[in-house]
Each structure stands twice: as structure tokens, then as C-alpha cells.
Design a protein around this motif. Structure first.
Motif, PDB file in Angstrom:
ATOM      1  N   LYS A 138     -54.581  -6.228  14.506  1.00 39.13           N
ATOM      2  CA  LYS A 138     -53.844  -5.314  15.375  1.00 39.13           C
ATOM      3  C   LYS A 138     -53.153  -6.072  16.509  1.00 39.13           C
ATOM      4  CE  LYS A 138     -56.405  -0.967  14.978  1.00 39.13           C
ATOM      5  NZ  LYS A 138     -57.247  -0.006  15.739  1.00 39.13           N
ATOM      6  N   GLU A 139     -53.882  -7.028  17.093  1.00 37.41           N
ATOM      7  CA  GLU A 139     -53.323  -7.762  18.225  1.00 37.41           C
ATOM      8  C   GLU A 139     -52.141  -8.620  17.784  1.00 37.41           C
ATOM      9  OE1 GLU A 139     -52.833  -8.310  22.059  1.00 37.41           O
ATOM     10  OE2 GLU A 139     -54.423  -7.057  21.199  1.00 37.41           O
ATOM     11  N   ILE A 140     -52.248  -9.206  16.598  1.00 37.68           N
ATOM     12  CA  ILE A 140     -51.151 -10.019  16.071  1.00 37.68           C
ATOM     13  C   ILE A 140     -49.919  -9.148  15.816  1.00 37.68           C
ATOM     14  CG2 ILE A 140     -50.378 -11.394  14.097  1.00 37.68           C
ATOM     15  CD1 ILE A 140     -53.355 -12.329  13.834  1.00 37.68           C
ATOM     16  N   ILE A 141     -50.129  -8.004  15.178  1.00 39.73           N
ATOM     17  CA  ILE A 141     -49.005  -7.107  14.886  1.00 39.73           C
ATOM     18  C   ILE A 141     -48.424  -6.549  16.182  1.00 39.73           C
ATOM     19  CG2 ILE A 141     -48.352  -4.945  13.756  1.00 39.73           C
ATOM     20  CD1 ILE A 141     -50.487  -5.611  11.622  1.00 39.73           C
ATOM     21  N   ALA A 142     -49.283  -6.245  17.157  1.00 39.94           N
ATOM     22  CA  ALA A 142     -48.805  -5.761  18.454  1.00 39.94           C
ATOM     23  C   ALA A 142     -47.921  -6.804  19.127  1.00 39.94           C
ATOM     24  CB  ALA A 142     -49.992  -5.410  19.355  1.00 39.94           C
ATOM     25  N   TYR A 143     -48.281  -8.078  18.971  1.00 40.30           N
ATOM     26  CA  TYR A 143     -47.466  -9.170  19.538  1.00 40.30           C
ATOM     27  C   TYR A 143     -46.053  -9.131  18.938  1.00 40.30           C
ATOM     28  CZ  TYR A 143     -45.783 -13.980  20.134  1.00 40.30           C
ATOM     29  OH  TYR A 143     -45.025 -15.093  20.412  1.00 40.30           O
ATOM     30  N   VAL A 144     -45.965  -8.934  17.620  1.00 42.39           N
ATOM     31  CA  VAL A 144     -44.662  -8.865  16.941  1.00 42.39           C
ATOM     32  C   VAL A 144     -43.895  -7.635  17.407  1.00 42.39           C
ATOM     33  CG1 VAL A 144     -43.518  -8.648  14.709  1.00 42.39           C
ATOM     34  CG2 VAL A 144     -45.534 -10.114  14.927  1.00 42.39           C
ATOM     35  N   ILE A 145     -44.572  -6.498  17.475  1.00 36.99           N
ATOM     36  CA  ILE A 145     -43.925  -5.243  17.868  1.00 36.99           C
ATOM     37  C   ILE A 145     -43.368  -5.317  19.283  1.00 36.99           C
ATOM     38  CG2 ILE A 145     -44.420  -2.827  18.444  1.00 36.99           C
ATOM     39  CD1 ILE A 145     -46.293  -2.772  16.009  1.00 36.99           C
ATOM     40  N   ASN A 146     -44.133  -5.921  20.184  1.00 37.75           N
ATOM     41  CA  ASN A 146     -43.720  -5.934  21.587  1.00 37.75           C
ATOM     42  C   ASN A 146     -42.526  -6.842  21.850  1.00 37.75           C
ATOM     43  OD1 ASN A 146     -45.500  -4.202  23.392  1.00 37.75           O
ATOM     44  ND2 ASN A 146     -47.027  -5.237  22.152  1.00 37.75           N
ATOM     45  N   LYS A 147     -42.227  -7.726  20.919  1.00 34.04           N
ATOM     46  CA  LYS A 147     -41.038  -8.575  21.063  1.00 34.04           C
ATOM     47  C   LYS A 147     -39.766  -7.862  20.615  1.00 34.04           C
ATOM     48  CE  LYS A 147     -42.339 -12.178  18.722  1.00 34.04           C
ATOM     49  NZ  LYS A 147     -42.240 -13.528  18.113  1.00 34.04           N
ATOM     50  N   ALA A 148     -39.912  -6.725  19.925  1.00 32.72           N
ATOM     51  CA  ALA A 148     -38.748  -6.004  19.410  1.00 32.72           C
ATOM     52  C   ALA A 148     -37.927  -5.438  20.561  1.00 32.72           C
ATOM     53  CB  ALA A 148     -39.193  -4.881  18.477  1.00 32.72           C
ATOM     54  N   LYS A 149     -36.632  -5.346  20.338  1.00 30.66           N
ATOM     55  CA  LYS A 149     -35.714  -4.848  21.355  1.00 30.66           C
ATOM     56  C   LYS A 149     -34.676  -3.951  20.693  1.00 30.66           C
ATOM     57  CE  LYS A 149     -32.351  -6.411  24.817  1.00 30.66           C
ATOM     58  NZ  LYS A 149     -31.620  -7.586  25.364  1.00 30.66           N
ATOM     59  N   LEU A 150     -34.478  -2.776  21.257  1.00 30.81           N
ATOM     60  CA  LEU A 150     -33.463  -1.882  20.710  1.00 30.81           C
ATOM     61  C   LEU A 150     -32.090  -2.531  20.840  1.00 30.81           C
ATOM     62  CD1 LEU A 150     -34.502   1.649  22.043  1.00 30.81           C
ATOM     63  CD2 LEU A 150     -35.012   0.605  19.843  1.00 30.81           C
ATOM     64  N   PRO A 151     -31.262  -2.432  19.800  1.00 34.09           N
ATOM     65  CA  PRO A 151     -29.902  -3.016  19.884  1.00 34.09           C
ATOM     66  C   PRO A 151     -29.107  -2.406  21.023  1.00 34.09           C
ATOM     67  CG  PRO A 151     -30.443  -2.365  17.626  1.00 34.09           C
ATOM     68  CD  PRO A 151     -31.517  -1.793  18.500  1.00 34.09           C
ATOM     69  N   ASP A 152     -28.170  -3.171  21.552  1.00 34.93           N
ATOM     70  CA  ASP A 152     -27.306  -2.666  22.626  1.00 34.93           C
ATOM     71  C   ASP A 152     -26.530  -1.450  22.146  1.00 34.93           C
ATOM     72  OD1 ASP A 152     -28.114  -4.664  24.333  1.00 34.93           O
ATOM     73  OD2 ASP A 152     -26.479  -6.015  23.777  1.00 34.93           O
ATOM     74  N   VAL A 153     -26.350  -0.500  23.039  1.00 30.63           N
ATOM     75  CA  VAL A 153     -25.562   0.701  22.737  1.00 30.63           C
ATOM     76  C   VAL A 153     -24.148   0.480  23.263  1.00 30.63           C
ATOM     77  CG1 VAL A 153     -25.304   3.170  23.130  1.00 30.63           C
ATOM     78  CG2 VAL A 153     -27.582   2.172  22.862  1.00 30.63           C
ATOM     79  N   ILE A 154     -23.200   0.412  22.357  1.00 27.39           N
ATOM     80  CA  ILE A 154     -21.806   0.148  22.723  1.00 27.39           C
ATOM     81  C   ILE A 154     -20.953   1.299  22.212  1.00 27.39           C
ATOM     82  CG2 ILE A 154     -19.863  -1.439  22.509  1.00 27.39           C
ATOM     83  CD1 ILE A 154     -21.893  -3.659  21.964  1.00 27.39           C
ATOM     84  N   PHE A 155     -20.286   1.997  23.133  1.00 24.45           N
ATOM     85  CA  PHE A 155     -19.409   3.091  22.741  1.00 24.45           C
ATOM     86  C   PHE A 155     -18.020   2.557  22.414  1.00 24.45           C
ATOM     87  CE2 PHE A 155     -22.474   5.319  25.549  1.00 24.45           C
ATOM     88  CZ  PHE A 155     -22.975   6.196  24.610  1.00 24.45           C
ATOM     89  N   ASP A 156     -17.407   3.167  21.430  1.00 23.78           N
ATOM     90  CA  ASP A 156     -16.038   2.838  21.063  1.00 23.78           C
ATOM     91  C   ASP A 156     -15.097   3.599  22.003  1.00 23.78           C
ATOM     92  OD1 ASP A 156     -13.531   2.547  19.915  1.00 23.78           O
ATOM     93  OD2 ASP A 156     -14.334   2.502  17.876  1.00 23.78           O
ATOM     94  N   LYS A 157     -14.415   2.888  22.893  1.00 26.21           N
ATOM     95  CA  LYS A 157     -13.585   3.532  23.911  1.00 26.21           C
ATOM     96  C   LYS A 157     -12.469   4.384  23.305  1.00 26.21           C
ATOM     97  CE  LYS A 157     -14.429  -0.017  27.402  1.00 26.21           C
ATOM     98  NZ  LYS A 157     -13.816  -1.051  28.275  1.00 26.21           N
ATOM     99  N   GLU A 158     -12.014   4.006  22.112  1.00 25.14           N
ATOM    100  CA  GLU A 158     -10.890   4.726  21.528  1.00 25.14           C
ATOM    101  C   GLU A 158     -11.263   6.142  21.105  1.00 25.14           C
ATOM    102  OE1 GLU A 158      -9.222   2.508  18.354  1.00 25.14           O
ATOM    103  OE2 GLU A 158      -8.652   0.803  19.606  1.00 25.14           O
ATOM    104  N   ILE A 159     -12.527   6.371  20.746  1.00 25.99           N
ATOM    105  CA  ILE A 159     -12.893   7.707  20.277  1.00 25.99           C
ATOM    106  C   ILE A 159     -13.931   8.363  21.178  1.00 25.99           C
ATOM    107  CG2 ILE A 159     -12.412   7.114  17.880  1.00 25.99           C
ATOM    108  CD1 ILE A 159     -15.381   6.960  17.389  1.00 25.99           C
ATOM    109  N   LYS A 160     -14.224   7.725  22.302  1.00 23.69           N
ATOM    110  CA  LYS A 160     -15.220   8.300  23.197  1.00 23.69           C
ATOM    111  C   LYS A 160     -14.719   9.650  23.705  1.00 23.69           C
ATOM    112  CE  LYS A 160     -18.095   7.313  27.202  1.00 23.69           C
ATOM    113  NZ  LYS A 160     -18.469   6.350  28.238  1.00 23.69           N
ATOM    114  N   GLY A 161     -15.559  10.649  23.579  1.00 24.05           N
ATOM    115  CA  GLY A 161     -15.176  11.980  24.012  1.00 24.05           C
ATOM    116  C   GLY A 161     -16.413  12.797  24.277  1.00 24.05           C
TER     117      GLY A 161
END
Length: 405
Positions: A138-161
Motif C-alpha cells: 500500500k505504501e509503495i502504491i501510495a508513493y506512486v499515486i501521490n506523484k501523479a498530477k492532473l494535466p494542465d487545463v488549457i482553454f481554446d480561446k477561439e471557441i471559449k464561450g
């Protein structure tokens, strides 16, 4: 001789361009619009459950099962050395290899059956008590999980509405966001992952209130689940460090299903366990959409095969191209990534004809011919179990999933 004078980087670029052309042409020739339209109808009617494998969370840095087991192996080897159980062939090099495994730089193959591979790794630390082994894993898997990072959220300015259009734009960027966006609609997901990235995406990216999410962490959560989004972690759950305990982020599971021992103990001693029951219930009730699976995993194939092969009533002579079955069980959809299959076939042909001057066009045609036949054989296999393969690529799958909503 001209090809011999090309720089390695130029050759690699040409290879990438050729593979991209093959992918594009194959997907166009497959014409899967009818299958996707049927699936879209099921989504709109609320008759779909998502079933998520390790590949769906790759954009956040979570490795697939092979990568995860490689990292666990690195930690397990370190533990084994710490306990003084191993005679070192070259201690200094072994320490370096352990670090490379842990840091994801090095991946090793322990076999295609990941439950078997998990058993090999677990046995490295089996000198400890069973509860200690479970806690270490569990501790090993938790180490892997805690390094994860959500991808950056980038809006497309051309269709942002509108907010909804913004969310659809984000969903098309990667598979993790695409499956989360789809989950907002279908409201049910069975996952074989241990982490809470889907819950985090729902809250942080797609603005779902935390109170509307219920996580079942390896067992049924006794709570009212009338309208909530439900996420079933059938192999167990590990929260990220610092997460406040709630219905969306419950306590970690008592045990994880990772190795052959843990899996077969569940199968043999708990034949009517929650894990088996919840999978069987939704497979027999809903049209399930599988994302992040290779199709080769033993556990995945066992689940499908346990439902039993079906009699297929072929009406091909009438020219409608439809497959009709002898029962009314739901149809399931399996999204297959074909990037590696195309690249491997392309490279195999180059090696086979290394002494011949194959034209680029001929090489592409040969690759398409072989891949098309492989996919046809796979389709014939899966249709016996009322599973429709949806062939796609890493680049195309987010948009395909998003368009189902």
C-alpha cells in the motif's frame, strides 16, 4: 543506398509520418460511425456504465500495470537488500537499477499476466508478516499515486464561450478528462485503479460538487446513491496524502487485489463477493464502455468469458452488415488503442525486408493489410461475447469519447 545516407533523426521522422498516415487511413476505412451512433444513443438514454483500466489515467503520470509493477519491483528489491536476504552480484549497480525502476526510467517485463507478475513482486517481501506485506505494498502504491498530477487545463480561446463549451474543449485534450466528462453524463464507473484521480477531475476540472460523488472503496458504501455519481474501486482504493475523508474520498481499503494470491483468495473463498457481484450486475444490466484496457489482461478476459459465448445469427446475405444475437443481453464497447500494433507491424516489415528496397507506399500498404487482418480476427473473437471493438489511437480517443455526450 540513398536511404543509408539519411540521418537517424530524419529516418525517425519519416517513420513517424508514415505511421501517422497509416493510422489515419485505417480509421477512415473502418467507418465506425454506426457503432458510435448506437453507443451515443445508449449514453443519452442513461444505459451505460464506464469500466476503466490503467490506461485511462496515463495523462496524469500514473503508469500502466507494467510500469506500476516495475516501480513496485524497485522498492521490493530495496526492501529485500535492506533485510539482507540477497547475495549481490554487483551491489553498486543493483542500487542504481533499483533507483531507475522506482523513478520510472526503467521498465522490465515480468510477463503478460499482471496478477502473476504481482505475485512475483509480493514474494520478494514475503518474509514479513502478511499484514506487514500488505501495508508495504500500500505504501509503495501510495508513493506512486501521490506523484501523479492532473494535466494542465488549457482553454481554446477561439471557441471559449459557455461553461459547457469550455468543459468540452478541456475534455478533448486527453483521455483522463474525456472519461471524466463522459462520467458526468453516465453517472457510473467501475475502475480497477486504486487512486482518486477521477474524483479529483470531477471536482477540480468539471465543477461537480463533492457531495454528489460516492466512492465505493472495495466494498459497498451504505449511503443513499439515488442521483450521485458512483465510482466502484473493485480492486481497492488508496486516498492521496492529505485528502479529507468523505463519501468521495473514503478511507483506504483493508486489502488490495494485486497478486495471484489476493485474487484467487477472493475467487475461491468469496464467490459471491461484492467485487464479483457489482461487476456481474452492471455487465448484465448496462451497455458497458471499456477504456484503458489492452484486451490481453487475464482478469479482464475472465470477466467477459464468464458471461459465456453467444450464438450469432448472421444475416450478411441480406446485405445489412448487422450482427444479430440469440439473446437480449446488452452490447458492450471496447475502445482499443492501435498505435503500438501499427508501429510494431511497420517495424517488423522493415526488419523482414531489410535487404530489399521497399517503396514507402508499398510498406504502408503491407502494414495496412496485415493490421487490417489482425483487427478482423480480434473483432471475430470479441463479437462472440457481444463486445464491439472500437479501433482508435491515443490522439483520437479523447474526441471520440467526448462526442458521445
Amino acid at each position: 543506398m540513398e536511404k543509408d545516407r539519411k540521418e537517424p533523426l530524419e529516418i525517425e521522422r519519416e517513420r513517424a509520418r508514415a505511421i501517422e498516415l497509416i493510422q489515419k487511413e485505417l480509421l477512415e476505412k473502418m467507418n465506425q460511425e454506426e457503432q458510435l451512433q448506437s453507443l451515443q444513443t445508449y449514453v443519452q438514454e442513461g444505459d451505460v456504465t464506464l469500466i476503466l483500466g490503467a490506461g485511462s489515467s496515463a495523462p496524469a503520470g500514473i503508469p500502466g500495470w507494467g510500469g506500476l509493477l516495475s516501480q513496485i519491483l524497485g522498492h521490493a528489491l530495496q526492501y529485500e537488500a535492506y533485510k539482507g536476504k540477497r547475495k549481490s552480484f554487483d551491489a553498486a549497480r543493483e542500487r542504481q537499477l533499483e533507483r531507475e525502476l522506482i523513478l520510472k526510467d526503467l521498465k522490465v517485463s515480468l510477463g503478460n499476466n499482471y496478477l502473476e507478475s504481482g505475485q512475483y513482486v509480493k514474494q520478494l517481501i514475503s518474509s514479513a508478516e502478511e499484514d506487514v506485506v500488505n501495508d508495504l505494498l500500500k505504501e509503495i502504491i501510495a508513493y506512486v499515486i501521490n506523484k501523479a498530477k492532473l494535466p494542465d487545463v488549457i482553454f481554446d480561446k477561439e471557441i471559449k464561450g459557455t461553461a459547457e463549451r469550455d468543459m468540452r474543449t478541456v475534455a478533448e485534450k486527453n483521455t483522463l478528462y474525456a472519461v471524466t466528462y463522459l462520467l458526468k453524463k453516465v453517472r457510473r464507473a467501475i475502475t480497477y485503479d486504486y487512486h482518486s484521480l477521477i474524483q479529483e477531475c470531477l471536482i477540480k476540472v468539471f465543477q461537480v460538487p463533492e457531495r454528489e460523488i460516492v466512492t465505493h472503496a472495495g466494498a459497498w458504501t451504505c449511503t443513499d446513491c439515488t442521483n450521485e455519481i458512483q465510482i466502484f474501486h473493485v480492486h481497492g482504493f488508496i486516498p492521496r496524502h492529505g485528502q479529507r475523508e468523505s463519501r468521495a474520498f473514503p478511507k483506504e481499503s483493508t486489502k488490495l487485489i494485486l497478486s495471484e494470491d489476493s485474487y484467487y483468495e477472493l475467487e475461491q473463498r468469496e464467490a459471491y463477493s461484492w467485487t464479483n457481484s457489482i461487476q456481474s450486475y452492471y455487465l448484465n444490466r448496462d451497455h458497458c464502455v471499456f477504456v484503458g484496457f489492452s484486451g490481453d489482461d487475464y482478469n479482464f478476459r475472465r470477466i467477459i468469458r464468464q458471461m459465456g459465448a453467444l450464438d450469432i445469427l448472421q444475416d450478411e446475405e441480406q446485405g445489412d452488415g448487422q450482427i444479430r444475437y440469440s439473446d437480449c443481453r446488452p452490447v458492450h464497447y471496447l475502445f482499443f488503442i492501435i498505435d503500438d500494433l501499427i508501429a510494431d507491424t511497420f517495424d517488423d516489415l522493415i526488419r523482414c525486408h531489410e535487404n530489399e528496397d521497399l517503396l514507402d507506399e508499398q510498406l504502408r500498404r503491407d502494414t495496412m493489410c496485415l493490421v487490417a487482418n489482425i483487427l478482423r480476427m480480434k473483432k471475430d473473437y470479441w463479437k462472440r461475447y457481444k463486445v464491439i471493438p472500437v479501433w482508435t489511437t491515443k490522439a483520437h480517443i479523447p474526441k471520440m469519447l467526448t462526442e458521445l455526450v
